[in-house]
Structure formats: C-alpha cells, structure tokens
Design a protein around this motif. Structure first.
Motif, PDB file in Angstrom:
ATOM      1  N   GLU A  82       0.943  -0.617   0.147  1.00  0.00           N
ATOM      2  CA  GLU A  82      -0.007   0.397  -0.092  1.00  0.00           C
ATOM      3  C   GLU A  82       1.063   1.070   0.126  1.00  0.00           C
ATOM      4  OE1 GLU A  82      -3.216   1.656   2.556  1.00  0.00           O
ATOM      5  OE2 GLU A  82      -3.288  -0.343   2.551  1.00  0.00           O
ATOM      6  N   LEU A  83       0.725   2.595  -0.845  1.00  0.00           N
ATOM      7  CA  LEU A  83       0.818   3.648  -0.578  1.00  0.00           C
ATOM      8  C   LEU A  83       0.519   4.634  -0.256  1.00  0.00           C
ATOM      9  CD1 LEU A  83       2.805   3.369  -4.647  1.00  0.00           C
ATOM     10  CD2 LEU A  83       4.162   3.167  -2.085  1.00  0.00           C
ATOM     11  N   VAL A  84       1.109   5.736   0.317  1.00  0.00           N
ATOM     12  CA  VAL A  84       0.176   6.742   0.773  1.00  0.00           C
ATOM     13  C   VAL A  84       0.566   7.997  -0.036  1.00  0.00           C
ATOM     14  CG1 VAL A  84       0.621   8.739   2.523  1.00  0.00           C
ATOM     15  CG2 VAL A  84       0.353   6.145   2.576  1.00  0.00           C
ATOM     16  N   ARG A  85      -0.227   8.147  -0.806  1.00  0.00           N
ATOM     17  CA  ARG A  85      -0.977   9.689  -2.233  1.00  0.00           C
ATOM     18  C   ARG A  85       0.037  10.423  -1.357  1.00  0.00           C
ATOM     19  NH1 ARG A  85      -3.638   8.716  -6.717  1.00  0.00           N
ATOM     20  NH2 ARG A  85      -4.451   7.056  -6.870  1.00  0.00           N
ATOM     21  N   GLU A  86       0.821  11.048  -2.332  1.00  0.00           N
ATOM     22  CA  GLU A  86       1.806  12.276  -1.833  1.00  0.00           C
ATOM     23  C   GLU A  86       0.638  13.404  -1.825  1.00  0.00           C
ATOM     24  OE1 GLU A  86       3.321  13.882  -5.291  1.00  0.00           O
ATOM     25  OE2 GLU A  86       5.123  12.744  -5.333  1.00  0.00           O
ATOM     26  N   GLN A  87       0.688  14.371  -0.650  1.00  0.00           N
ATOM     27  CA  GLN A  87      -0.048  15.619  -0.049  1.00  0.00           C
ATOM     28  C   GLN A  87      -0.796  16.462  -0.675  1.00  0.00           C
ATOM     29  OE1 GLN A  87      -1.240  15.196   2.817  1.00  0.00           O
ATOM     30  NE2 GLN A  87      -0.981  12.862   3.335  1.00  0.00           N
ATOM     31  N   GLU A  88      -1.673  17.252  -0.918  1.00  0.00           N
ATOM     32  CA  GLU A  88      -1.460  18.199  -1.600  1.00  0.00           C
ATOM     33  C   GLU A  88      -1.053  19.703  -0.705  1.00  0.00           C
ATOM     34  OE1 GLU A  88      -2.989  18.723  -4.088  1.00  0.00           O
ATOM     35  OE2 GLU A  88      -4.158  16.464  -4.625  1.00  0.00           O
ATOM     36  N   PRO A  89      -0.074  20.202  -2.069  1.00  0.00           N
ATOM     37  CA  PRO A  89      -0.143  21.408  -1.714  1.00  0.00           C
ATOM     38  C   PRO A  89      -1.014  22.635  -0.508  1.00  0.00           C
ATOM     39  CG  PRO A  89      -0.395  21.781  -3.746  1.00  0.00           C
ATOM     40  CD  PRO A  89      -0.564  20.813  -3.434  1.00  0.00           C
ATOM     41  N   GLY A  90      -0.228  23.020   0.138  1.00  0.00           N
ATOM     42  CA  GLY A  90      -0.402  24.082   1.453  1.00  0.00           C
ATOM     43  C   GLY A  90      -1.497  25.022   0.568  1.00  0.00           C
ATOM     44  N   ALA A  91      -1.719  26.047   1.600  1.00  0.00           N
ATOM     45  CA  ALA A  91      -2.841  27.162   1.368  1.00  0.00           C
ATOM     46  C   ALA A  91      -1.563  27.836   0.148  1.00  0.00           C
ATOM     47  CB  ALA A  91      -3.368  27.575   2.773  1.00  0.00           C
ATOM     48  N   SER A  92      -2.028  29.066  -0.170  1.00  0.00           N
ATOM     49  CA  SER A  92      -2.017  29.529  -0.548  1.00  0.00           C
ATOM     50  C   SER A  92      -1.497  30.976  -0.360  1.00  0.00           C
ATOM     51  CB  SER A  92      -2.622  30.633  -2.054  1.00  0.00           C
ATOM     52  OG  SER A  92      -3.400  29.450  -3.409  1.00  0.00           O
ATOM     53  N   PRO A  93       0.072  31.586  -0.210  1.00  0.00           N
ATOM     54  CA  PRO A  93       0.075  32.622   0.488  1.00  0.00           C
ATOM     55  C   PRO A  93      -0.693  33.837   0.505  1.00  0.00           C
ATOM     56  CG  PRO A  93       1.628  32.649  -1.444  1.00  0.00           C
ATOM     57  CD  PRO A  93       0.949  31.562  -1.680  1.00  0.00           C
ATOM     58  N   ALA A  94      -0.539  34.911   1.190  1.00  0.00           N
ATOM     59  CA  ALA A  94      -1.105  35.821   1.372  1.00  0.00           C
ATOM     60  C   ALA A  94      -1.473  36.837   0.448  1.00  0.00           C
ATOM     61  CB  ALA A  94      -1.236  36.440   2.916  1.00  0.00           C
ATOM     62  N   GLY A  95      -0.052  36.555  -0.759  1.00  0.00           N
ATOM     63  CA  GLY A  95       0.260  37.630  -1.515  1.00  0.00           C
ATOM     64  C   GLY A  95       1.329  38.540  -0.953  1.00  0.00           C
ATOM     65  N   GLY A  96       1.656  40.049  -1.591  1.00  0.00           N
ATOM     66  CA  GLY A  96       2.700  40.396  -1.013  1.00  0.00           C
ATOM     67  C   GLY A  96       4.195  40.330  -1.638  1.00  0.00           C
ATOM     68  N   GLY A  97       3.900  39.303  -1.883  1.00  0.00           N
ATOM     69  CA  GLY A  97       5.631  38.879  -2.208  1.00  0.00           C
ATOM     70  C   GLY A  97       5.945  40.013  -4.137  1.00  0.00           C
ATOM     71  N   SER A  98       6.833  40.222  -5.045  1.00  0.00           N
ATOM     72  CA  SER A  98       6.948  40.394  -6.401  1.00  0.00           C
ATOM     73  C   SER A  98       7.369  38.796  -6.967  1.00  0.00           C
ATOM     74  CB  SER A  98       8.538  41.148  -6.285  1.00  0.00           C
ATOM     75  OG  SER A  98       9.556  40.130  -5.319  1.00  0.00           O
ATOM     76  N   VAL A  99       6.831  38.032  -8.314  1.00  0.00           N
ATOM     77  CA  VAL A  99       6.926  37.856  -9.452  1.00  0.00           C
ATOM     78  C   VAL A  99       6.991  38.480 -10.506  1.00  0.00           C
ATOM     79  CG1 VAL A  99       5.559  35.375 -10.064  1.00  0.00           C
ATOM     80  CG2 VAL A  99       5.231  36.455  -8.111  1.00  0.00           C
ATOM     81  N   VAL A 100       8.589  37.461 -11.198  1.00  0.00           N
ATOM     82  CA  VAL A 100       8.577  37.460 -13.039  1.00  0.00           C
ATOM     83  C   VAL A 100       7.935  36.874 -13.980  1.00  0.00           C
ATOM     84  CG1 VAL A 100      10.708  38.009 -14.508  1.00  0.00           C
ATOM     85  CG2 VAL A 100      11.093  38.727 -11.963  1.00  0.00           C
ATOM     86  N   VAL A 101       7.432  37.292 -14.609  1.00  0.00           N
ATOM     87  CA  VAL A 101       6.408  36.220 -15.918  1.00  0.00           C
ATOM     88  C   VAL A 101       7.652  36.380 -16.828  1.00  0.00           C
ATOM     89  CG1 VAL A 101       4.623  35.805 -16.818  1.00  0.00           C
ATOM     90  CG2 VAL A 101       4.648  36.776 -14.752  1.00  0.00           C
ATOM     91  N   MET A 102       7.915  35.630 -17.309  1.00  0.00           N
ATOM     92  CA  MET A 102       8.918  35.482 -18.575  1.00  0.00           C
ATOM     93  C   MET A 102       7.763  34.814 -19.556  1.00  0.00           C
ATOM     94  SD  MET A 102      11.068  33.516 -20.470  1.00  0.00           S
ATOM     95  CE  MET A 102      11.878  33.106 -19.618  1.00  0.00           C
ATOM     96  N   ASP A 103       7.186  35.396 -20.660  1.00  0.00           N
ATOM     97  CA  ASP A 103       7.012  34.557 -22.082  1.00  0.00           C
ATOM     98  C   ASP A 103       6.721  36.111 -23.396  1.00  0.00           C
ATOM     99  OD1 ASP A 103       4.645  33.218 -23.542  1.00  0.00           O
ATOM    100  OD2 ASP A 103       4.435  32.500 -21.306  1.00  0.00           O
ATOM    101  N   ASP A 104       7.419  34.820 -24.688  1.00  0.00           N
ATOM    102  CA  ASP A 104       7.130  35.802 -25.430  1.00  0.00           C
ATOM    103  C   ASP A 104       6.165  35.761 -26.331  1.00  0.00           C
ATOM    104  OD1 ASP A 104       6.554  32.403 -26.156  1.00  0.00           O
ATOM    105  OD2 ASP A 104       6.857  32.770 -28.168  1.00  0.00           O
ATOM    106  N   GLU A 105       4.477  35.483 -25.754  1.00  0.00           N
ATOM    107  CA  GLU A 105       3.951  35.633 -25.848  1.00  0.00           C
ATOM    108  C   GLU A 105       3.232  37.532 -25.113  1.00  0.00           C
ATOM    109  OE1 GLU A 105       1.079  35.186 -28.114  1.00  0.00           O
ATOM    110  OE2 GLU A 105       2.680  33.610 -29.184  1.00  0.00           O
ATOM    111  N   GLU A 106       2.805  38.532 -25.644  1.00  0.00           N
ATOM    112  CA  GLU A 106       2.514  39.463 -25.263  1.00  0.00           C
ATOM    113  C   GLU A 106       1.217  39.333 -23.989  1.00  0.00           C
ATOM    114  OE1 GLU A 106       1.780  44.422 -25.876  1.00  0.00           O
ATOM    115  OE2 GLU A 106       2.349  43.438 -27.769  1.00  0.00           O
ATOM    116  N   LEU A 107       0.389  39.068 -24.735  1.00  0.00           N
ATOM    117  CA  LEU A 107      -1.098  38.661 -24.347  1.00  0.00           C
ATOM    118  C   LEU A 107      -1.358  38.321 -23.550  1.00  0.00           C
ATOM    119  CD1 LEU A 107      -4.489  38.401 -24.257  1.00  0.00           C
ATOM    120  CD2 LEU A 107      -4.443  36.798 -25.953  1.00  0.00           C
ATOM    121  N   ILE A 108      -0.471  36.786 -22.493  1.00  0.00           N
ATOM    122  CA  ILE A 108       0.448  35.890 -21.508  1.00  0.00           C
ATOM    123  C   ILE A 108       1.102  36.474 -20.784  1.00  0.00           C
ATOM    124  CG2 ILE A 108       1.301  33.916 -20.658  1.00  0.00           C
ATOM    125  CD1 ILE A 108       0.343  32.460 -23.802  1.00  0.00           C
ATOM    126  N   ARG A 109       2.301  37.738 -21.068  1.00  0.00           N
ATOM    127  CA  ARG A 109       2.503  38.385 -19.744  1.00  0.00           C
ATOM    128  C   ARG A 109       1.336  39.147 -19.596  1.00  0.00           C
ATOM    129  NH1 ARG A 109       5.835  39.317 -24.161  1.00  0.00           N
ATOM    130  NH2 ARG A 109       5.612  40.972 -24.582  1.00  0.00           N
TER     131      ARG A 109
END
Length: 1004
Positions: free
Chosen positions: A865-892
C-alpha cells in the motif's frame, strides 16, 4: 398294484416333491451367513463379487456374504479347508492341493487365461527367465503356472531370494527387488506411468496356458449344503456378468467401499485388460473344460509337481449331476462279455484248421513284410527333417539318424558313442542333465521342452525335444528316445519380435507427438500413447473407447473425418491444421498427419497429432506486434505535427482561459455575465482537454513521473468510469505487484480511455476485468522491449469485439467507429504507454470481446500500500514579487494582471536574457524576486532552461517555476533536476497560479 399301495406311493411322491420344493426355496427363506476369502488386495480383479453383493444378487439368493480381503501372505486354500471361509478365489494351483489330500472343487472359472506374469525392470539386466536364478523375488506361491514356469527353467523356490511382496510395483523402481510376481493388467500400468522400461515374462510364451482366477469350495460343503453352493455360484456369475457390462459403475463402487489405493483410471485400465483374459463373448462365464484341466495336470506331472496319471476330473463342479447308471452299465458289460467269449470260442474252433494250414505261408509273408517294414522305417528315419537320437542308461548316444548328425555338426562316427550332454549348450547343461536324470529314474515317462544345442565348432541352434522312455517288458530302462526339431528360426523371430515390440512401445511412450491408431473398417481406436491423451485432454483408456467416425470434432467440411476417408481410400498421406474442440472440452489447434497402413491385410488409420495452439497464438501476436511497430513509426511522425499544433493552441487558450477566469474574479457574484463566462470557461476546459490529448500524443509530451502502484490507480479508474453504467468491474491484481515510476495522471487518462471504450462495446452490460502480474523480460524478447522488470496489465471486456480490418487502424489518430468520438483516445493511450518505455497490444475476436495488454517498466520491488502525495498547502496571502517571462505579450499581460489581483507585485519580460538581467539587478540592490515564472521555449531567444541555470548561479535558492504548452525536452517531467521548484502547464487560470505559488512560496 392295489389301491392302498398306489395311495402310499402317491403319498410318498407328494412328500418327496414337498421336500424338494423346500430345499429349492430354502435360500429365499433365510439369509445364510457365508464368507468369501479373496486371494489378493481389493482391485477390479474381484469386481464380480463386489457387484453380486452390492446389487443384491447374493441377498436375492438367500445369502449374507462377507468378502474378506487377501494379500501376499494369505493362504486361500487353507482358509477354506480349515473352515475359516466357506468359499475362496484361487488359481490352477488347486490341483496341487488336491494331490496333497485337500478335496477342493472349482465351482466356476472366471479367467480363461492366467494374468500372472514375471515382471522385471530392464535395469536389472535380466533377459530371460533362467537369469532370475538367485535374484530377489517379490514372491507369492498362489500361482501354479508361475511355479511351473520357474521349474521349466530349472529354478526351484530355494534358488531365489524372497523379499516382502506388498503388491506395489514401485518397489521394483526403488530397487527393493529384481523380479515381481505380478498381474498383466495391474503392475505394468505403474511402470508405464513412471516411464520405467521393463520386461514381462508370461507362462503362455512357454506353452503353459493355465486357468486364471476361479471360485471354489470343499467337496464336504457341496455334499452337506448343495442348495447353498448352487445359489452362491449362480449369484456370483450374475455379478460378474453385471460387472463386465458396467465397468465404470463398479470402478466407482470399489473406490467408494473397498479401496482408494488406486485411481479410477487405474481400475478402468485393469477392467479393459481383464476382458481379454476372461473372454466373456467367446466362453460362457464359469465354464470349465475337462480337456483343459487334463492339460494342466499333464503339465504339472511333466515337471514332477503331480504324480504321473493324476486324475483332475474331481476338481470340476457339475451344477446338473445326472443319475447313477453304474450298476446297469456293469450288468450290460458282463452280458456283453459272456456273449463275446462264446462267439470267440465258436470262431476259434472254426478258424483253427485254416490257421494251422496257412501258418507256414503266413510266417514267410511276415518275414518279408518285416524286412520291408524295416527298410521303410530306415528310409523314414533318414528322410525325416527332425533329428532322432537314442541314448542308453549311461547317457551315451547309441543310435541316431543322419539329420541328427547334421544338426549337431558332426559325422555319424563322431556322434555315435558320444555323450548326449556334450552336445548341450553350457547354459542348458544343468537343466538338460536334470531332465535326463528324471527320465532315467522313471520320475517322468516322457517330456517335451526347448533346448539350446551346440552345432560343430562355434555353432549353435535351438531345438524342440520330445523325449520318452523305452522300457523292457520288466519295466527296466532300455534307452531314451528323443526327436529334436530345429526351431532356431522361430526362437530368433520371437526374440526379434519381442525387441521390435519393445522398441515400438518405447517409441510410443517417449514420443512427444500424439499417436493414435484406428481400425480402418470399424473406426475403433486400438492404440494411443500418453502424449495423445495429454494433448486432447482425456486419458489413454478414454481414447481407446472412441470411434473416429462418431467424433463430433472430426466432422465438418474439409475436416478430419473427410480427410481420413480419403487417406483410407487412396493411401496417400495427408496433413491438416484445424481449430477444434476435443470431445473432452479442450479448445486447441492441431496439426495432424494421417496415413494408412495394413496389418494382416486389414487397413488401419495412423493419426499423429501436434498441439500448435500456443504456436499459432504467438504467431498471431507477433504479426500484431509487427503491425503495431510499423504503426508506431507513423505515429512518431504525426506526433511532431500534433505537438506543434498543441503548443500554439495552448498559448491561445491560455489567453482565453486566463481572461475569463480574471473576469470572473472582478465581476460581482450576481452579475449577468457570470453565467456566460462559466459556460465559456467550461468550453475552454474541453478544448484544453483536447489539447492535452494532442500533447500526450505528441513526442514532446514527456511524463512527469513519481513512484506508485498501478493497482490502486486501476481500481479508481474502473470505479469512476463504470459508475452509473450497467457494466460490472473486477480487479484481479495481487498486492505483490511491483511499483512503477510513471506519470500518474497520464496513466489514469490511458486507463480511462480503455475502460470507456469497453463500456461503449457492452451496451447490454457485461464485465470488465483488469488483471495484473509481474514479468521479467529477457534480452532479445519477442516484444522488442528492453530487458528487465515489467508490470503487465490486461483489460478484458465481454463486448462486441473489433474486426480484423479495424484492428490495424485502432491506434491511428482521429480513427473512430463512434459517432461522437474524437479518435484521439486510443492514440493518446498508445503515446502514453510508449512514452513510458512500455508497449500496448490488442487482441479481439468479433462477438467474443476485446483484450488490451499493457507492459510498463517497473522497479522490480512491490509495496502492499502506498500513501498518495499530499496536496500542497494553502496559498500565501500575497505581497511578494514575481517575474513573468513569456514571448507572448497577451500571456504576459494576463499573467501580470492575475498576479496583481492575487496581491503580488508582477514584473514582465519577453525572454530569458531579460529575466536574468532583472534578477541580477535586484540582487545588486540587495533585493530578490520571490518567484520567477519562465516559459520553456522562446523562439529566437533564450529559453527557460538556460535562463534558469544563470539565475541559479546568482541565487542557488531562487524559486523558479517552469511553464509550457509543449516541450521537446524532458524538462517538464524532470523539472527538479534542472533547478525548478514547480511546473505551470498552459493554459492556466487564476486558481492554478495561486495553487502553484502556494506550493513554492512560504505561507505568510
């Protein structure tokens, strides 16, 4: 006669009639207790007695019979004469007991020929009966013909070493004994089953043809209880007739009530072998021939086992005795003698004168006739093809004919005066001298036997000797006269025939091919080997009961029955391959060879069969594998095109899905646009699923692997797909199934596609069965897979099946037989399995269902018997900085808007070089980005893989997320190896971005 006298006579007659009636019906009035002593252990050999008891024949005759088992140490004759048993089962050795004073009477014969044989394994080196002298015997003294056979070969009881006789031929195989006194219908069966080569010596080969089993009692019992004896005899014979007509029923009776030492096949084999010895269709059961008993007595007498002239007639029971006419016959004989004497006296006186007158003339004529007779006798002696020899009481040859000198290979001068024993072969010297001694002493008056003689220098021959005493008037011995016929050709022919038969029997037993011989006229099976029984599914005994003209499996146009008729008609051998169901229910494909041969001008059909069921199955499977391998080459080229389309399609969908999800976030819950947007999002999800199938089908859709057991996954897929349908699911996968390292989502999709197709194939309901097992594939296996450990899964349905033409295209993209199908289900399933280094096969027969077989590489280790991988925890509250790199302007733009809505600070860039520059600038200012979402493929620019390496050189703890709609590189499936923390597959929604960031960034 006066009336009073007539009345008295009538009275006495009435009383006599009443007494006879009471005597005849007595057995029916009360059941009288009697005991029957068997001579051996419970077998089909005594089937008639069991049948008479079980079917109530004894009870109807007024008898309460107890059957007592015998054995190697049981003296049946002693049990009957001592009164411990009323009746017994014996052999022709009863004559020997009568000679010793036991007045035993045989009530009826069952076996017209004795089944007794001497059995020896070939490994003992014994080639003839004489070789058994001094060897270890499993010995029983119940058989007179066995004793006669040994004596005929100059072996006495003192000349053998007796060992325990347990009635088990396996003691011969184990080497506990060299020779076994056995039955032809029993013990050879054990040696044949064990594959042990053996020789069997029957008294019949040596001219000793005795009765076999009979049932007997004492003369005293017959005299004191005649009605009981007669009732027992009639009930016993009735039981034997029933047993021979109901062999299988009596075999089951023996197994149920008497003995389970032997199998049912054994008992039926014994029953069939016994029938040739009993000969119920030729000889009436119970019949005894006085001439046959006379022959048996003479045989015993010739070997000194009975007195010369012993009368055996007293051993025969007469169920219908006649009246006593001895007194009348004696009176008639006396009268005839008186009349004859008077006639002789009268005739004598009348002839006296003529005799006296003719005496001189008759004497002269007699002398002439004697001289002529002597001349004729001499000519006869010299022209006779047999040798004639006369030996004096000292053993010296005094007379012989020329043929005798020719046979001994010497001149007449050398022969006359030589010792008779000097012409015997050394291996016959002891027995030949003993026989001569017995003739000279008068123990026997004549003898007939086979002898091995010397002939000249180095020669030899076999002769049949018939010898007799020539006595003087006072009874003293004058000479021994012998006639010797040359039987060398017959002996050598018998030996050659024995070797040939042994060779044939060995070939039949050892042949891997099934061999069956049928009588060409009747169609009955007369010979079959074990290989044929194993192939067809029955036993040898069952095959021997078949008739090829009545076998359903042989019928049909172009079938074996038609071919057999042609072979028997023109004698041309024919070969035939055919799928059939044998009479024993076994489905198989046979390659058969039919030919004709003749024995004694009678046609026989020889059938040799070979089971090619597995060969044909593998051939079909190999052809399917070859076709699917060719299909895979076509699919790979289509995969490139599908992957490119999916890449562009996912980029477009990302813009659509993202904007819809973003719009849903900013609109109020009661806004009228909510409904249409939800429908639009669902439509986009279906489009995304289609794109996902294209991605899986494409070369770039590499699996994202983890270690798990497919047993649980298969069960979940089966339960989910079959929910609400009329199809039943069954899982037959052991807990010991090995673990696999695979993409759980992709395999789930593959399993679902197969199960959905099965549901569509069974609109009226049925069962979907999934089985699994571990397999180890060797190098250069027929599947063309890499050697190693694999998990094999079989998906079997009971649906309508797939035609041969559709099977060739079943994995082609966009090929479907369903009105609402896309044609990508099985194509993507094929791609998923292939991408995992496995193989998928399909086997189907229209109307009988379909089976998909999947081979997946495994780790060679299992887990309950195997134990399935646990789902990831709750999302952070926000406030961080994120870089989005994509060649499609629409997606960026869309991704940045989503991030801002989630509370993040978003920065966009169009390629990897710009993303590295942004990260370097932040590090130089003492800051860092919380995460970077990087498109994997940037046409004409730096992609996510190269950019990730440079950013990790700046900051080994950088949180990088790889995003792609398609990849020709295995980075998406092995992202951690390249420094990424997670994957974000296109198209994605606000919820997906939130989930992925929640698994990468720490909760604040």
């Amino acid at each position: 006669m006066r009336p009073a006298q007539r009345a008295r006579h009538k009275g006495w007659a009435a009383l006599l009639t009443l007494a006879l009636s009471l005597a005849l019906v007595h057995p029916a009035l009360a059941n009288e207790r009697v005991t029957l002593q068997l001579k051996w252990l419970h077998h089909f050999q005594f089937a008639g007695y069991y049948a008479a008891l079980d079917k109530g024949f004894y009870r109807d005759a007024g008898l309460d019979v107890a059957i007592r088992e015998g054995g190697p140490d049981v003296e049946v004759e002693n049990a009957v004469t001592s009164g411990r048993a009323d009746f017994g089962v014996g052999t022709s050795a009863l004559l020997l007991h009568r000679a010793h004073g036991d007045d035993l009477v045989v009530l009826g014969q069952i076996f017209q020929h004795s089944p007794a044989i001497l059995l020896t394994p070939r490994k003992t080196g014994i080639q003839k009966v004489a070789d058994m002298k001094g060897r270890r015997f499993m010995y029983s003294n119940q058989h007179g013909d066995m004793l006669a056979l040994l004596k005929k070969n100059a072996i006495e009881e003192k000349d053998i070493a007796k060992v325990e006789h347990r009635g088990d031929a396996r003691d011969l195989i184990a080497g506990k004994a060299d020779v076994m006194m056995a039955y032809s219908f029993n013990e050879p069966y054990i040696l044949e089953q064990a594959g042990e080569p053996y020789l069997a010596f029957s008294p019949l080969t040596y001219g000793i043809d005795f009765y076999g089993d009979n049932f007997f009692t004492t003369r005293a019992t017959i005299t004191s209880r005649p009605a009981l004896v007669k009732a027992f005899r009639e009930a016993t014979l009735k039981g034997w007739r029933y047993a021979l007509s109901h062999k299988e029923e009596i075999a089951d009776l023996i197994l149920a009530k008497y003995s389970r030492e032997r199998s049912r096949d054994w008992l039926l084999f014994e029953a069939n072998q016994m029938e040739s010895l009993i000969q119920p269709t030729l000889v009436e059961l119970g019949y005894q021939s006085p001439t046959r008993w006379r022959h048996i007595a003479d045989t015993f007498s010739g070997m000194g086992m009975l007195p010369e002239g012993f009368d055996p007639s007293g051993i025969i029971y007469d169920p219908r005795p006649g009246g006593n006419y001895r007194f009348l016959l004696g009176a008639l004989l006396i009268c005839a003698a008186v009349i004859a004497i008077l006639c002789v006296i009268v005739m004598k006186f009348r002839q006296l004168n003529s005799v006296l007158q003719a005496e001189i003339g008759e004497r002269k004529a007699a002398e002439a006739a004697l001289k002529e007779s002597e001349q004729q006798l001499r000519v006869t002696f010299e022209t006779l093809q047999a040798g004639i020899v006369m030996v004096d009481p000292q053993g010296i040859i005094r007379f012989a004919n020329n043929r005798m000198a020719e046979m001994f290979g010497c001149s007449m001068e050398q022969l006359i005066g030589s010792s008779y024993t000097s012409h015997l072969n050394p291996d016959q010297l002891e027995t030949g001298s003993e026989l001569m001694r017995r003739l000279m002493t008068g123990e026997v008056s004549h003898a007939s036997t086979e002898r091995h003689y010397l002939s000249g220098s180095g020669g030899h021959f076999w002769g049949y000797l018939s010898g007799r005493r020539l006595e003087a008037p006072d009874g003293s011995l004058r000479a021994l006269v012998g006639i010797i016929s040359d039987i060398t050709d017959r002996i050598e022919a018998e030996q050659a025939r024995g070797k040939a038969l042994m060779l044939v029997e060995t070939l039949l037993a050892q042949s891997p091919m099934g061999i069956i011989v049928f009588d060409g006229d009747s169609g009955n099976c007369i010979r079959a080997n074990q290989a044929a029984a194993d192939i067809i599914g029955g036993s040898v005994a069952e095959l021997l009961g078949q008739n090829f003209k009545q076998l359903p499996s042989w019928r049909g146009e172009g079938g074996m029955l038609e071919q057999a008729g042609l072979v028997l008609a023109d004698g041309t051998p024919r070969a035939l391959e055919r799928e059939l169901q044998s009479t024993f229910g076994k489905e198989l494909t046979l390659r058969s060879y039919l030919s004709r041969f003749h024995v004694e001008e009678r046609s026989h059909l020889l059938v040799m069969v070979q089971d090619i069921t597995e060969e044909k199955r593998l051939d079909r499977e190999n052809k399917r594998i070859e076709a699917q391998m060719l299909n895979m080459q076509k699919l790979e080229s289509l995969g490139v095109l599908a992957g490119g389309i999916a890449h562009d399609f996912n980029n477009i969908l990302t813009g659509i899905v993202g904007n819809i999800s973003f719009a849903q976030m900013v609109l109020e819950q009661a806004h009228k646009a909510k409904g249409p947007l939800n429908k639009a999002e669902k439509a986009c999800q279906r489009a995304a699923e289609l794109a996902g199938q294209l991605l899986t089908f494409a070369r770039g859709g590499q699996p994202i692997k983890k270690v798990f057991s497919v047993k649980q996954l298969a069960g979940e897929s089966l339960s989910l797909v079959l929910r609400g349908t009329n199809v039943k699911g069954r899982i037959e996968i052991p807990d010991t199934l090995d673990l696999v390292e695979a993409d759980e989502g992709q395999l789930n999709q593959a399993f679902n596609n197969i199960i959905i197709n099965a549901v569509h194939a069974m609109p009226g309901g049925g069962t979907m069965t999934i089985t699994g097992r571990n397999e180890l594939l060797e190098p250069e296996n027929r599947l063309g897979l890499a050697p190693g450990h694999y998990v094999r899964l079989d998906f079997r349905d009971e649906g309508c099946g797939i035609s041969e033409s559709d099977l060739k295209k079943i994995f082609d993209p966009y090929f479907t037989t369903k009105a609402s199908g896309t044609g990508l289900g099985l194509a993507s399933t094929h791609s998923i399995v292939t991408r995992h280094g496995g193989l998928i096969l399909v086997d189907s027969t229209p109307g009988r269902g379909t089976a998909f077989t999947i081979y997946l590489p495994s780790l060679g280790e299992g887990a309950a018997e195997l134990v399935r991988e646990q789902e990831p925890g709750a999302s952070p509250a926000g406030g961080g900085s994120v870089v989005v790199m994509d060649d499609e302007e629409l997606i960026r733009d869309l991704a940045c808007a989503m991030l801002v809505q989630l509370g993040y600070n978003a920065t966009a860039c169009c390629d990897g070089a710009e993303a590295v520059a942004l990260y370097r600038a932040a590090r130089e200012q003492g800051e860092r980005y919380d995460a970077v979402i990087m498109d994997l493929t940037i046409p004409g620019g730096m992609g996510g893989k190269e950019a990730a390496q440079q950013i990790l050189e700046l900051d080994p703890d950088a949180r990088l997320i790889v995003s792609s709609g398609y990849s020709n590189d295995p980075i998406m499936s092995d992202y951690k190896k390249h420094g990424f923390r997670a994957t974000l597959e296109k198209p994605y929604t606000v919820r997906e971005i939130a989930r992925v960031l929640g698994g990468v960034l720490p909760v604040r």
